[in-house]
Write an enzyme that holds these catalytic residues in place. Sequence first.
Site, PDB file in Angstrom:
ATOM      1  CE  LYS A 120      43.114  45.247  25.888  1.00  0.00           C
ATOM      2  NZ  LYS A 120      43.544  43.876  27.531  1.00  0.00           N
TER       3      LYS A 120
ATOM      4  CB  SER B 202      42.879  45.266  30.492  1.00  0.00           C
ATOM      5  OG  SER B 202      43.465  44.197  30.197  1.00  0.00           O
TER       6      SER B 202
ATOM      7  CB  SER C 111      39.551  44.731  27.942  1.00  0.00           C
ATOM      8  OG  SER C 111      40.784  44.848  27.796  1.00  0.00           O
TER       9      SER C 111
END
Length: 386
Positions: free
Chosen positions: A71, A68, A128
């Site tokens: 991101k 993640s 997230s």
Amino acid sequence: MVICMKRVIIFFLTLCICFAFSARCFAEENQNEKKIVEETAASSILMCMDTGDIIYENNAYEHCSPASVTKVMSILLVVEAIDSGKISLTDTVSASENAVSKGGSQIWLEVGEKMTVDELLKAVVVASANDACTALGEYIAGSDTGFIKMMNDRAKELGLENSNFENSTGLDDTVTNHYSCAYDIAVIAKEVMKHELVKNYTSIWLDYLRDGKTELNNTNKLVNTYNGITGLKTGTTSNAGFCLCATAERDSMNLVAVVLGCETSDERFSSATNLLDFGFANYELVTPEFDYSQIKEIRIKNGKEKGITPSVSGDQKILVAKGSGEITYKYEMVEEIEAPMNKGDKLGTITLYSGDTAIKTIILRADKDVEAVTFSYIFKKMLCSI
């Protein structure tokens, strides 16, 4: 004879004590070095975001699954779209079936459910949320595929050569060629943190959506524990391990630590903390004190202007090791340049030294275009002078 023997014994004892003391000091120095050199991450870096200088790196260009932490690029595109006026925080976004289908961390969007850009961005940065991230990407680019193209195009614009994105979330169970590296992520984070807006979200420890029905708890536990933390993003998958991109500010100096591929969650936080602590303890930003009398006008051959004085910013900062001593400057410039000349052309350098060691080279550049003279230009000048 006895006295001589005593002197010999004392001499050897003194040597042994000195040797033991030196060995202890050497061991302590090595131990201090290990605190920064021993890294549990597969790929890591510590960068000064104010200058772009790399303070420490370990396999920083190795291709890794970033989970993640992907991101960070998604967040960059969102805040750029907001700051450019393309979208606004109050815009309403409707969740698509594709966004709702995302697994992993999420806020459990339902198809057709509407949330503002502000709410979705908060869900992405703090919790997230993969569904929120996908919904924002589709809103900005028109489709998930279009947003992924924007991510890769932006990476190329930043000069990043070791990143390729197949999705906006970092989910890596079905991807075949989704990767990044510590260096690339640090550069992206540097761009993200230029946008003050993002700090409204990265500093949140606990918040809510849906009138308090959905709790958002920050996955970056350094937000609650590290002095000066400003962000930014965690990531975890079975393929990627435990990852973290951590940004912090102290004494007006901004650092970013990226650790990828740690074996445990605690390791990623301790590794990032050690890197940031090392940077703040050993480095500082200083403002160069230029002698502008040394930056002289340069002749322009065959130009519509006869000369130009190289441009240098007087408010820039440089990163130096603490205790590095007095800084000296060496000025080098060309004597003449031939037109045409373009804004940004290199005209010289200022090299900064600490002792005999060069610590920074600053490029002196042209601050405007200068066209070359032509026959028609000379003819018009002659007519005007008659």
